[in-house]
Design an enzyme around this catalytic site. Structure first.
Site, PDB file in Angstrom:
ATOM      1  N   ASN A 155      10.284  84.372 -20.869  1.00 18.88           N
ATOM      2  CA  ASN A 155      10.277  82.963 -20.495  1.00 18.88           C
ATOM      3  C   ASN A 155      11.705  82.589 -20.164  1.00 18.88           C
ATOM      4  OD1 ASN A 155       7.422  82.048 -21.150  1.00 18.88           O
ATOM      5  ND2 ASN A 155       8.043  83.196 -22.985  1.00 18.88           N
ATOM      6  N   GLU A 156      11.983  82.606 -18.872  1.00 16.49           N
ATOM      7  CA  GLU A 156      13.338  82.388 -18.390  1.00 16.49           C
ATOM      8  C   GLU A 156      13.654  80.892 -18.387  1.00 16.49           C
ATOM      9  OE1 GLU A 156      14.994  84.912 -18.272  1.00 16.49           O
ATOM     10  OE2 GLU A 156      14.171  86.572 -17.113  1.00 16.49           O
ATOM     11  N   PRO A 157      14.939  80.516 -18.259  1.00 15.74           N
ATOM     12  CA  PRO A 157      15.282  79.094 -18.243  1.00 15.74           C
ATOM     13  C   PRO A 157      14.401  78.332 -17.244  1.00 15.74           C
ATOM     14  CG  PRO A 157      17.264  80.392 -18.303  1.00 15.74           C
ATOM     15  CD  PRO A 157      16.135  81.362 -18.150  1.00 15.74           C
ATOM     16  N   THR A 174      18.677  88.502 -16.166  1.00 14.64           N
ATOM     17  CA  THR A 174      17.865  89.421 -16.971  1.00 14.64           C
ATOM     18  C   THR A 174      17.772  90.773 -16.283  1.00 14.64           C
ATOM     19  OG1 THR A 174      16.610  87.559 -17.778  1.00 14.64           O
ATOM     20  CG2 THR A 174      15.570  89.714 -17.994  1.00 14.64           C
TER      21      THR A 174
END
Ligand code: F6R
Length: 632
Positions: A155-157, A174
């Site tokens: 769950n990226e920014p 990432t």
């Protein structure tokens, strides 16, 4: 206990090892408790470098203390997409290699999102994955790591707090960070399947582990605002989440960074220095310009009450900073300077620079290295490891080809070298990612790095015999994962120390380089010196140990005990010294998440240290290298 600035409970252990054992113990207790209740134990698991030691400890608990995983059901957080299960980099393979293959878990209780599906199938699979977690009774405990950008799972920014298991894009950060697992960044998948934030938040308990260089993002997640830009900050809204940190990962929390804001503290000289340096940098004022008002307005009123006048305190800190700067890292001969960081006598000194990899000496302390030699000290360099995994396959082929050509040129029989070249080319053509090189190729890669290190020593001016290639065995696994420190590593180091009997040793004080090599190298030297001391060797009582930081970071300005200034010419000379390490130039196999080359990192960092000293009101130098003394 939650400290006032900390919005998530934090458990701090001295080292990643201790943190991993702590986490493993929590999990083992939960498994046992569930066994007593005749219940399954549903665990959410993570991959990455962070949990590896914890998995090792769980395996140990299984093998040595009979911990059974028969009642355990696991759901992994994420998986690359697309990826075949049996590829080395798949999280399916990772989990089997690092845990499942070594414990008694029932294979049908293992769930990892399936990266082998089509995009269309993946949608349905994600819905099923959520359903399977619910059907198992929900996650009893979720293990998490944290990305440098604050991601949890993938769950990226920007990921929504309501997100569920889904196919998602990987952030560029990432992909760069995870490129260590692949041959290069272009091979890192762009997509991944991941549990959503809401899936994670439904877990009954969450343990997030973070070690070493994660300090800044950890502080943001624990003390910052809850924001989807830092997904881990959302964990502040979970009612049973703990962050398990080692001391370094905790170091940016207010209670360590600005302890005077978190409650009563003991005003030791170093604490005063930290507080005043931070105050000056925050207000962008030289130390000597800080006023009583500045102290009071910024939470340092207590310091004034205890120590009196602001100007007196300013002076005390200014002198500490001033006295840390010296152009004489080996001490200034024939001078009586009690506040100088190093002793004047004896002169000249015998010095060993311990360099974990074959280039840390020049990258991290090249200016000091040159000064020590130029000022007449007997400087030795001990290259602790071969550094052979960090040479590309293209580079090694080029060198073997050179050897064949060289022999051909001078009519030396090149049958053997041609054979070695053919074998190497054959092997490399079908080499799988992460596959360990043949022993010949490893040896040649080591030879290439040795050649570069020798050339650097000659460039600095050292005569033959002053470089020592230790090839410490703990490093020689051929893969990223190294063995722990062993008896042979210590024995080799004791032998070298006893042979040289140094007055000064320099070591890399990084407790968190990407693969942990620097830490082991430091432990080996400390252990060796301790044993020599215990054995009663006299010389060791007069041997001082100075720590530099490796390529990844710098000491906090307030902690620096010796700062060696460099002129613009010396900066250039150091740059050219770093350039000698051609196998590490342009792109290296293990870049980490910083895209700059090593010389750029070194220069930025040395200039930054000089700028900080200048900002505090001291002389402005072009660059500075920094050291902290270690008393063993
Ligand atoms: C792993 C995962 C990621 C990692 C994070 C930290 O399953 O979902 O969120 O936990 O990227 O990675 P390391 O531990 O390699 O620093």
């Amino acid at each position: 206990m939650v400290d006032s600035f900390e919005k998530i409970p934090v458990e701090i252990l001295p080292t990643p090892q201790a943190g991993s054992s702590y986490a493993a113990k929590q999990i083992a207790e939960l498994i046992k408790q569930k066994q007593k209740e005749n219940q399954p134990c549903v665990l959410g698991l993570a991959t990455g470098s962070t949990p590896i030691m914890m998995y090792k400890e769980l395996i140990r608990l299984h093998k040595e203390e009979g911990l059974s995983f028969k009642n355990v059901i696991t759901f992994n957080l994420d998986e690359y997409f697309p990826i075949k299960r049996d590829e080395y980099q798949s999280y399916w393979s990772f989990m089997h290699r690092n845990l499942f293959d070594h414990i008694d878990i029932d294979p049908k209780n293992i769930h990892v999102p399936n990266g082998e599906l089509t995009k269309e199938e993946a949608k349905q699979h994600c819905i099923q994955y959520e359903q399977m977690i619910d059907d198992a009774g929900g996650l009893d405990l979720q293990v998490l790591g944290i990305g440098n950008n604050g991601h949890i799972g993938f769950n990226e920014p920007g990921a929504s707090i309501f997100s569920k298991t889904r196919l998602t894009n990987l952030d560029n950060n990432t992909r760069v960070a995870n490129s260590r697992e692949f041959q290069n960044i272009s091979k890192v998948p762009r997509l991944a399947l991941t549990m959503g934030i809401s899936t994670i938040m439904k877990a009954k308990r969450i343990l997030l582990m973070a070690w070493g260089l994660k300090a800044q993002i950890v502080a943001k997640a624990v003390e910052g605002y809850v924001t989807e830009h830092v997904p881990a900050s959302i964990l502040q809204q979970h009612n049973n989440c703990t962050f398990i940190l080692d001391e370094q990962a905790a170091s940016e929390l207010t209670r360590f960074k600005w302890p005077w804001l978190s409650g009563e503290i003991e005003w030791s000289p170093i604490m005063i220095k930290r507080a005043v340096v931070n105050l000056a940098l925050k207000l962008e004022k030289p130390v000597l310009s800080l006023t009583t008002f500045d102290y009071n307005e910024n939470g340092l009123g207590d310091l004034l009450v205890e120590k009196g006048d602001a100007y007196e305190i300013n002076l005390q800190v200014f002198y500490l900073l001033r006295d840390s700067i010296t152009g004489w890292p080996g001490g200034k001969p024939n001078a009586h300077l009690p506040a100088h960081p190093e002793r004047s006598k004896p002169y000249p000194k015998r010095v060993i620079i311990f360099s974990p990899h074959p280039d840390d000496d020049i990258i991290s302390m090249g200016g000091t290295f040159m000064r020590l030699h130029d000022q007449g000290h007997e400087v030795h360099v001990a290259y602790q490891t071969s550094g052979n995994i960090a040479v590309t396959d293209e580079f090694v082929t080029r060198f073997i080809d050179f050897a064949v050509g060289f022999e051909g040129l001078f009519n030396i029989d090149n049958e053997k070298s041609s054979e070695i070249l053919a074998e190497a080319q054959n092997f490399l053509a079908s080499k799988q990612p992460q596959q360990i090189d043949t022993s010949e190729i490893r040896a040649i890669k080591g030879l290439i790095r040795r050649g570069e290190a020798k050339a650097t020593c000659r460039y600095v001016g050292l005569p033959e015999g002053r470089w020592h290639f230790q090839n410490l065995p703990f490093y020689e696994t051929g893969s990223i994962e190294k063995n722990p420190m062993g008896e042979e590593d210590v024995k080799l180091t004791i032998e070298l120390l006893r042979k040289i009997k140094p007055h000064q040793v320099y070591c890399a004080g990084d407790l968190a380089d990407p693969h942990g090599t620097h830490k082991v190298c430091l432990d080996v030297v400390i252990e060796s010196l301790k044993r020599i001391k215990a054995a009663g060797d006299d010389w060791v009582n007069d041997c001082w140990m100075w720590l530099y930081k490796g390529a990844w970071q710098e000491w906090d300005i307030a902690d620096i005990e010796m700062a060696i200034p460099m002129s613009p010419d010396q900066v250039m000379k150091k740059r050219n010294g770093i350039f000698i390490h051609q196998s590490q130039k342009d792109t290296v196999p293990f870049q980490g998440s910083d895209n700059r080359e090593f010389w750029q990192r070194a220069e930025d960092r040395n200039a930054n240290t000089a700028n900080l000293y200048a900002a505090l009101g001291l002389t402005r130098y072009a660059a500075m290298e920094a050291f902290v003394r270690w008393k063993y």
